[in-house]
Structures are given as structure tokens and as C-alpha cells.
Design a protein around this motif. Structure first.
Motif, PDB file in Angstrom:
ATOM      1  N   CYS A 219       0.842  -1.185   0.000  1.00 17.00           N
ATOM      2  CA  CYS A 219       0.000   0.000   0.000  1.00 17.00           C
ATOM      3  C   CYS A 219       0.886   1.247   0.000  1.00 17.00           C
ATOM      4  O   CYS A 219       2.044   1.198   0.421  1.00 17.00           O
ATOM      5  CB  CYS A 219      -0.964   0.026   1.185  1.00 17.00           C
ATOM      6  SG  CYS A 219      -0.178   0.372   2.763  1.00 17.00           S
ATOM      7  N   LYS A 220       0.331   2.333  -0.466  1.00 19.24           N
ATOM      8  CA  LYS A 220       1.053   3.607  -0.464  1.00 19.24           C
ATOM      9  C   LYS A 220       1.185   4.100   0.977  1.00 19.24           C
ATOM     10  O   LYS A 220       0.285   3.926   1.789  1.00 19.24           O
ATOM     11  CB  LYS A 220       0.291   4.637  -1.278  1.00 19.24           C
ATOM     12  CG  LYS A 220       0.966   5.992  -1.294  1.00 19.24           C
ATOM     13  CD  LYS A 220       0.166   7.011  -2.080  1.00 19.24           C
ATOM     14  CE  LYS A 220       0.855   8.362  -1.980  1.00 19.24           C
ATOM     15  NZ  LYS A 220       0.109   9.398  -2.655  1.00 19.24           N
ATOM     16  N   TYR A 221       2.332   4.695   1.261  1.00 20.39           N
ATOM     17  CA  TYR A 221       2.579   5.268   2.576  1.00 20.39           C
ATOM     18  C   TYR A 221       3.452   6.505   2.402  1.00 20.39           C
ATOM     19  O   TYR A 221       4.390   6.494   1.607  1.00 20.39           O
ATOM     20  CB  TYR A 221       3.285   4.253   3.485  1.00 20.39           C
ATOM     21  CG  TYR A 221       3.633   4.792   4.844  1.00 20.39           C
ATOM     22  CD1 TYR A 221       2.647   4.981   5.807  1.00 20.39           C
ATOM     23  CD2 TYR A 221       4.937   5.142   5.163  1.00 20.39           C
ATOM     24  CE1 TYR A 221       2.958   5.486   7.061  1.00 20.39           C
ATOM     25  CE2 TYR A 221       5.259   5.643   6.419  1.00 20.39           C
ATOM     26  CZ  TYR A 221       4.265   5.817   7.353  1.00 20.39           C
ATOM     27  OH  TYR A 221       4.574   6.321   8.589  1.00 20.39           O
ATOM     28  N   VAL A 222       3.134   7.562   3.133  1.00 16.71           N
ATOM     29  CA  VAL A 222       3.927   8.782   3.084  1.00 16.71           C
ATOM     30  C   VAL A 222       4.671   8.918   4.406  1.00 16.71           C
ATOM     31  O   VAL A 222       4.066   9.145   5.444  1.00 16.71           O
ATOM     32  CB  VAL A 222       3.044  10.026   2.821  1.00 16.71           C
ATOM     33  CG1 VAL A 222       3.912  11.278   2.765  1.00 16.71           C
ATOM     34  CG2 VAL A 222       2.253   9.859   1.526  1.00 16.71           C
ATOM     35  N   ASP A 223       5.992   8.741   4.342  1.00 16.05           N
ATOM     36  CA  ASP A 223       6.834   8.880   5.525  1.00 16.05           C
ATOM     37  C   ASP A 223       7.062  10.368   5.791  1.00 16.05           C
ATOM     38  O   ASP A 223       7.341  11.119   4.860  1.00 16.05           O
ATOM     39  CB  ASP A 223       8.169   8.174   5.290  1.00 16.05           C
ATOM     40  CG  ASP A 223       9.073   8.253   6.491  1.00 16.05           C
ATOM     41  OD1 ASP A 223       9.890   9.203   6.534  1.00 16.05           O
ATOM     42  OD2 ASP A 223       8.976   7.399   7.379  1.00 16.05           O
ATOM     43  N   PRO A 224       6.951  10.815   7.051  1.00 12.66           N
ATOM     44  CA  PRO A 224       7.113  12.243   7.354  1.00 12.66           C
ATOM     45  C   PRO A 224       8.473  12.819   6.938  1.00 12.66           C
ATOM     46  O   PRO A 224       8.551  13.973   6.545  1.00 12.66           O
ATOM     47  CB  PRO A 224       6.946  12.319   8.870  1.00 12.66           C
ATOM     48  CG  PRO A 224       6.257  11.068   9.266  1.00 12.66           C
ATOM     49  CD  PRO A 224       6.598  10.044   8.232  1.00 12.66           C
ATOM     50  N   GLN A 225       9.523  12.016   6.995  1.00 16.40           N
ATOM     51  CA  GLN A 225      10.852  12.509   6.617  1.00 16.40           C
ATOM     52  C   GLN A 225      11.186  12.245   5.142  1.00 16.40           C
ATOM     53  O   GLN A 225      11.727  13.106   4.465  1.00 16.40           O
ATOM     54  CB  GLN A 225      11.961  11.872   7.473  1.00 16.40           C
ATOM     55  CG  GLN A 225      12.133  12.499   8.834  1.00 16.40           C
ATOM     56  CD  GLN A 225      11.161  11.918   9.855  1.00 16.40           C
ATOM     57  OE1 GLN A 225      10.794  10.759   9.777  1.00 16.40           O
ATOM     58  NE2 GLN A 225      10.724  12.726  10.799  1.00 16.40           N
ATOM     59  N   LEU A 226      10.891  11.050   4.663  1.00 17.80           N
ATOM     60  CA  LEU A 226      11.306  10.666   3.309  1.00 17.80           C
ATOM     61  C   LEU A 226      10.303  11.047   2.226  1.00 17.80           C
ATOM     62  O   LEU A 226      10.682  11.336   1.107  1.00 17.80           O
ATOM     63  CB  LEU A 226      11.562   9.156   3.253  1.00 17.80           C
ATOM     64  CG  LEU A 226      12.745   8.658   4.075  1.00 17.80           C
ATOM     65  CD1 LEU A 226      12.798   7.137   4.058  1.00 17.80           C
ATOM     66  CD2 LEU A 226      14.041   9.238   3.547  1.00 17.80           C
ATOM     67  N   GLY A 227       9.027  10.985   2.537  1.00 20.65           N
ATOM     68  CA  GLY A 227       8.009  11.288   1.533  1.00 20.65           C
ATOM     69  C   GLY A 227       7.315  10.031   1.041  1.00 20.65           C
ATOM     70  O   GLY A 227       7.187   9.044   1.763  1.00 20.65           O
ATOM     71  N   ASN A 228       6.879  10.068  -0.218  1.00 22.87           N
ATOM     72  CA  ASN A 228       6.085   8.986  -0.799  1.00 22.87           C
ATOM     73  C   ASN A 228       6.864   7.682  -0.899  1.00 22.87           C
ATOM     74  O   ASN A 228       8.037   7.675  -1.259  1.00 22.87           O
ATOM     75  CB  ASN A 228       5.605   9.363  -2.200  1.00 22.87           C
ATOM     76  CG  ASN A 228       4.557  10.431  -2.168  1.00 22.87           C
ATOM     77  OD1 ASN A 228       3.765  10.516  -1.236  1.00 22.87           O
ATOM     78  ND2 ASN A 228       4.539  11.269  -3.185  1.00 22.87           N
TER      79      ASN A 228
END
Length: 127
Positions: free
Chosen positions: A46-55
């Protein structure tokens, strides 16, 4: 739109492949991302957006023994990948949990609920 690149990630049981570019006819050739395991099944990501790295994408490996966060930086044609194992400290327990009631790993599902900031991984039917 110079400077804006998209990335296409192709999942398979034997590995992960990617290409990037500003639009479909200008994409780089498809390249296998080295040292990445294949994916457990067609719903095991699933798609996940990490607060530091991004998409990025969270996925379960083909053997269901590990889960990863794959970050793809497509800010240039020299695409960079970062694959972070999420289950290193629980690797044996993780596979046991996923296969205790359903041995068919192709039925693994991964979901992210943004409203409660929770990643859910299950094998088989999810209610």
C-alpha cells in the motif's frame, strides 16, 4: 514540466523493477532494483507517506517473513531507492502470525489508515 519526474514501480514474485521520467514516452528503461525480494501477492502493498522521506510503499516479501518500506526518490533521472525493513526485530514472529491460519501468502493484504496512523497487515479475509 522539467524537473518533475514520475516513477513506475513494477512488483513481481522474483523482484521489484522501476523506471522514471517526466512523461510516459520519456521514461528510463525498466531496471531491476537490486537486493529486493519479490512481493507476496497483488494486495501485499500500500502507499505510505513517511514524514521525513516522503512517498513510498509498504510491502510484504514473497516469503512473508518481512515487511518493508520502499522509498523512491525520482527527483532526477538517477533514481535512488531506499528499502527499510520494518519487521527486523520480529521477523520469525511476523511470518508465524501471517501463516498460522492461512498458509497461502498470496492472500496477504496491506493497508494504511491515515486517520489513526496505523499500518494493517493480514492474511486472508479482513472485515
Amino acid at each position: 514540466m522539467a524537473g518533475i519526474l514520475d516513477t513506475l514501480v513494477i512488483w513481481g514474485q522474483e523482484g521489484v523493477y522501476a523506471q522514471s521520467g517526466p512523461y510516459p514516452t520519456a521514461m528510463t528503461s525498466i531496471k531491476k532494483i537490486p537486493n529486493l525480494p519479490g512481493i507476496a501477492g497483488k494486495f501485499a502493498f500500500c502507499k505510505y507517506v513517511d514524514p521525513q522521506l516522503g512517498n513510498g510503499v509498504i510491502y510484504v516479501s514473497r516469503t512473508a517473513d518481512r515487511a518493508f518500506f520502499l522509498y523512491v526518490d525520482a527527483s532526477s533521472l538517477n533514481v535512488q531507492y531506499k528499502n527499510i525493513e520494518l519487521t527486523e526485530s520480529i521477523r520469525g514472529t511476523f511470518k508465524t502470525y501471517l501463516t498460522q491460519t492461512q498458509s497461502d501468502v498470496s492472500k496477504i493484504k496491506v493497508a494504511y489508515r491515515q486517520d489513526i496512523d496505523e499500518i494493517m497487515i493480514a492474511n486472508g479475509r479482513v472485515s
